[in-house]
Design a protein around this motif. Structure first.
Motif, mmCIF file in Angstrom:
data_model
loop_
_atom_site.group_PDB
_atom_site.id
_atom_site.type_symbol
_atom_site.label_atom_id
_atom_site.label_comp_id
_atom_site.label_asym_id
_atom_site.label_seq_id
_atom_site.Cartn_x
_atom_site.Cartn_y
_atom_site.Cartn_z
ATOM 1 N N PRO A 157 0.866 -1.172 -0.066
ATOM 2 C CA PRO A 157 0.020 -0.189 -0.165
ATOM 3 C C PRO A 157 0.767 1.304 0.256
ATOM 4 O O PRO A 157 0.583 2.333 -0.652
ATOM 5 C CB PRO A 157 -0.854 -0.102 1.104
ATOM 6 N N SER A 158 1.998 1.377 0.778
ATOM 7 C CA SER A 158 2.820 2.500 0.587
ATOM 8 C C SER A 158 3.327 2.738 -0.861
ATOM 9 O O SER A 158 3.409 3.814 -1.135
ATOM 10 C CB SER A 158 3.915 2.261 1.699
ATOM 11 N N LEU A 217 2.173 1.650 -3.551
ATOM 12 C CA LEU A 217 1.073 2.224 -4.517
ATOM 13 C C LEU A 217 0.751 3.719 -4.085
ATOM 14 O O LEU A 217 0.613 4.580 -4.930
ATOM 15 C CB LEU A 217 -0.306 1.439 -4.226
ATOM 16 N N ILE A 218 0.672 4.143 -3.166
ATOM 17 C CA ILE A 218 0.500 5.534 -2.737
ATOM 18 C C ILE A 218 1.658 6.425 -3.193
ATOM 19 O O ILE A 218 1.200 7.431 -3.830
ATOM 20 C CB ILE A 218 0.167 5.757 -1.183
ATOM 21 N N ILE A 219 2.823 6.066 -2.911
ATOM 22 C CA ILE A 219 4.081 6.939 -3.627
ATOM 23 C C ILE A 219 3.910 6.725 -5.033
ATOM 24 O O ILE A 219 4.112 8.191 -5.746
ATOM 25 C CB ILE A 219 5.164 6.337 -2.822
ATOM 26 N N SER A 220 3.587 5.753 -5.647
ATOM 27 C CA SER A 220 3.653 5.755 -7.178
ATOM 28 C C SER A 220 2.581 6.765 -7.702
ATOM 29 O O SER A 220 2.824 7.097 -8.549
ATOM 30 C CB SER A 220 3.466 4.331 -7.457
ATOM 31 N N LEU A 221 1.420 6.733 -7.013
ATOM 32 C CA LEU A 221 -0.048 7.232 -7.623
ATOM 33 C C LEU A 221 0.536 8.920 -7.320
ATOM 34 O O LEU A 221 0.256 9.749 -8.353
ATOM 35 C CB LEU A 221 -1.012 6.879 -7.162
ATOM 36 N N SER A 222 1.078 9.200 -6.298
ATOM 37 C CA SER A 222 1.365 10.411 -6.213
ATOM 38 C C SER A 222 2.437 11.096 -7.109
ATOM 39 O O SER A 222 2.215 12.084 -7.569
ATOM 40 C CB SER A 222 1.845 10.685 -4.453
#
Length: 128
Positions: A5-6, A8-13
């Motif tokens: 999850p971390s 994915l959040i960093i990638s999307l940001s």
């Protein structure tokens, strides 16, 4: 498990920050600016008119228009019209820059050299 999850959040940001660039508005190009000849309307040294028939044309939009544009784009040609129905071309030109033979050659080269046949070439000088 917390890694996915971390990540994915960093990638999307990162994706959102990098992809949101200010886009420039495209420049508007006017077709007449591209296709028009430079406005060099000087008086012809030796004005002349040539008329001739063009055999082998099969349509007004493809054949006649293409021949007319080819003739009109030639150096020294002031005006060119090609009438598909009458199979007649009329060209106003400067005889010091063009000749009926060069006009004939230009029409023939518009096709494959055999498609368009020029006949009844008449050329006369225009009195000023």
């Amino acid at each position: 498990m917390r890694f996915i999850p971390s990540f994915l959040i960093i990638s999307l940001s990162s994706l959102l920050l990098l992809s949101c660039k200010k886009s420039e508005t495209p420049q508007t190009i006017i077709a007449s600016e591209i296709t028009s000849k430079p406005n060099s309307k000087t008086a012809a040294a030796k004005p002349a008119i040539a008329t001739f028939t063009v055999e082998g044309m099969t349509c007004a939009i493809g054949c006649a228009k293409t021949i007319q544009e080819k003739l009109a784009s030639m150096d020294g040609v002031e005006n060119a019209t090609v009438d598909f129905d009458k199979k007649l071309a009329t060209v106003q030109f400067d005889a010091s820059k063009q000749s009926p033979e060069l006009l004939l050659k230009a029409v023939q080269e518009t096709g494959d050299g055999k498609t368009y046949v020029v006949a009844n070439m008449k050329s006369e000088a225009v009195k000023k």
